[in-house]
Design a protein around this motif. Structure first.
Motif, PDB file in Angstrom:
ATOM      1  N   TYR A 213       2.280   3.467   1.172  1.00 24.87           N
ATOM      2  CA  TYR A 213       1.121   2.777   1.561  1.00 24.87           C
ATOM      3  C   TYR A 213       1.014   1.816   0.716  1.00 24.87           C
ATOM      4  O   TYR A 213       0.285   0.641   1.009  1.00 24.87           O
ATOM      5  N   ASN A 214       0.878   2.064  -0.782  1.00 28.80           N
ATOM      6  CA  ASN A 214       0.776   0.939  -1.769  1.00 28.80           C
ATOM      7  C   ASN A 214       1.698  -0.439  -1.380  1.00 28.80           C
ATOM      8  O   ASN A 214       1.452  -1.536  -1.235  1.00 28.80           O
TER       9      ASN A 214
ATOM     10  N   PHE B 262       3.128  -1.085   1.395  1.00 34.53           N
ATOM     11  CA  PHE B 262       2.844  -1.981   2.930  1.00 34.53           C
ATOM     12  C   PHE B 262       1.467  -2.273   2.898  1.00 34.53           C
ATOM     13  O   PHE B 262       1.444  -3.949   3.214  1.00 34.53           O
ATOM     14  N   TYR B 263       0.525  -1.968   2.285  1.00 34.65           N
ATOM     15  CA  TYR B 263      -1.054  -2.574   2.380  1.00 34.65           C
ATOM     16  C   TYR B 263      -1.132  -3.221   1.108  1.00 34.65           C
ATOM     17  O   TYR B 263      -2.322  -4.130   1.373  1.00 34.65           O
ATOM     18  N   GLY B 264      -0.485  -3.240   0.039  1.00 33.68           N
ATOM     19  CA  GLY B 264      -0.644  -3.810  -1.048  1.00 33.68           C
ATOM     20  C   GLY B 264      -1.566  -3.134  -2.042  1.00 33.68           C
ATOM     21  O   GLY B 264      -2.027  -2.032  -1.760  1.00 33.68           O
TER      22      GLY B 264
ATOM     23  N   CYS C 230      -5.585  -2.533  -1.590  1.00 32.07           N
ATOM     24  CA  CYS C 230      -5.830  -1.694  -0.686  1.00 32.07           C
ATOM     25  C   CYS C 230      -5.413  -0.220  -1.474  1.00 32.07           C
ATOM     26  O   CYS C 230      -6.233   0.768  -1.227  1.00 32.07           O
TER      27      CYS C 230
ATOM     28  N   CYS D 222      -8.198   2.892  -1.720  1.00 38.58           N
ATOM     29  CA  CYS D 222      -7.958   4.147  -1.154  1.00 38.58           C
ATOM     30  C   CYS D 222      -8.318   5.031  -2.656  1.00 38.58           C
ATOM     31  O   CYS D 222      -8.882   6.250  -2.357  1.00 38.58           O
TER      32      CYS D 222
ATOM     33  N   LEU E 137      -8.568   6.276   6.770  1.00 41.59           N
ATOM     34  CA  LEU E 137      -7.862   5.017   6.031  1.00 41.59           C
ATOM     35  C   LEU E 137      -6.538   5.095   6.703  1.00 41.59           C
ATOM     36  O   LEU E 137      -5.675   5.960   6.596  1.00 41.59           O
TER      37      LEU E 137
ATOM     38  N   ASN F 287      -2.884   4.673   7.748  1.00 40.57           N
ATOM     39  CA  ASN F 287      -1.369   4.560   6.941  1.00 40.57           C
ATOM     40  C   ASN F 287      -0.378   4.747   7.902  1.00 40.57           C
ATOM     41  O   ASN F 287       0.111   5.797   8.471  1.00 40.57           O
TER      42      ASN F 287
ATOM     43  N   LYS G 187       2.819   4.126   7.595  1.00 43.97           N
ATOM     44  CA  LYS G 187       3.905   4.552   6.982  1.00 43.97           C
ATOM     45  C   LYS G 187       3.806   6.058   6.732  1.00 43.97           C
ATOM     46  O   LYS G 187       4.951   6.721   6.006  1.00 43.97           O
TER      47      LYS G 187
END
Length: 320
Positions: free
Chosen positions: A189-190, A192-194, A197, A201, A256, A258, A260
């Motif tokens: 998640y980190n 892929f979304y940065g 984000c 989260c 939220l 996700n 991935k």
């Protein structure tokens, strides 16, 4: 004018976090302005702040050094009070105060009424300074025990409170439950979304956990990275497992996204719940180890789920 204090032996016990554990009627008399506030769990600083007394009258800052200060005396309503403090084997601070037989006088040239008025005026002038100092000390103490990102308790505070609650519950024969939580596929998640984000989260999940665990003794803490821990004193395994299920559903309901995750199209969590229900021949680290192993089992069997067991039964679980 306040009547002279007539104090026999004032006794109070505080835990390692400077919270009141037990006290007698004489302690309530000594700190009469705070008497309506006295209850298990109130901080010593809160008692002191409610009273127009010298700051040292109830200063437990020495607990951080685990070395009791020397005996001292102070004046309380025209009586000299002698205070002795010591550290017990279980880490609690015991404070014993004894009133002098002869009330203290400020100056032989001052009438009792004038002496009391002078004392009250001086204490009122210093009260604002003491309150400001107390507020600043509380602010610094809170910062030291709070996770800077999420606002929940940090690992240090959790470790301190776990040791206290373990001892309290084991001595009383009460159950103590622990929930270990891991955010599923958070690294993906980190990435892929940065990280912004990712931080948001973590904040939203922490707020969700805290909104559900709101009993006075319940604790939500960030254990590290994407892991959280929940401490539930006086809670049986079945109740803790139901609460864990509620936490899992609430985080999933945040929605939220996700993309991935292999579990769901939204952020999910895995939870391990361990409970100690009787006096056990081990320490609190055993509960941590048990909850961690149950969390591993939840992740190994599909994630986005809860695994729970009593502490004596966790030995049959697979090793990580």
């Amino acid at each position: 004018m306040n009547s002279p204090l007539s104090l026999n032996q004032s006794v109070a016990v505080f835990d390692a976090l400077e919270r009141l554990v037990d006290w007698n009627a004489e302690f309530a008399l000594e700190f009469s302005d705070a008497a309506p506030l006295l209850a298990p769990g109130i901080f010593a600083a809160e008692i002191q702040a409610a009273c127009l007394l010298p700051e040292r009258a109830l200063d437990l800052s020495w607990l951080g050094e685990a070395q009791a200060p020397p005996v001292f005396e102070y004046i309380n309503r025209r009586q000299c009070v002698r205070v002795t403090q010591c550290l017990s084997a279980n880490g609690h601070a015991m404070r014993i105060a004894q009133g002098a037989q002869v009330p203290a006088r400020l100056h032989h040239a001052l009438a009792d009424d004038n002496a009391e008025l002078l004392r009250s005026a001086a204490l009122q002038i210093s009260a604002a300074v003491l309150k400001r100092r107390h507020q600043e000390r509380l602010r610094l103490h809170e910062l030291a025990l709070k996770d800077g990102l999420t606002g929940v308790a940090n690992r240090r505070y959790f470790d301190e409170l776990l040791a206290i609650e373990w001892q309290r519950c084991q001595q009383a024969g009460w159950p103590l439950s622990l929930i270990f939580i891991d955010i599923d596929f958070f690294k993906r998640y980190n990435d892929f979304y940065g990280h912004l984000c990712g931080d948001d989260c973590l904040k939203r999940i922490a707020a969700t956990l805290r909104s559900i665990l709101h009993r006075p003794r319940d604790l939500v803490a960030r254990y590290g990275g994407e892991e959280f821990v929940c401490l539930l004193p006086e809670t049986e395994l079945d109740d803790a497992a139901r609460k864990a299920d509620e936490l899992e559903r609430a985080v999933r309901a945040l929605g939220l996204a996700n993309a991935k995750s292999d579990v769901a199209p939204v952020i999910t969590i895995s939870l391990g719940v361990a409970s100690a229900r009787t006096r056990l021949d081990c320490d609190a680290t055993a509960l941590i180890t048990a909850a961690d192993r149950l969390l591993y089992l939840a992740k190994a069997t599909g994630r986005g789920r809860v695994c729970a067991a009593y502490l004596p039964d966790v030995g049959s679980m697979p090793e990580e």
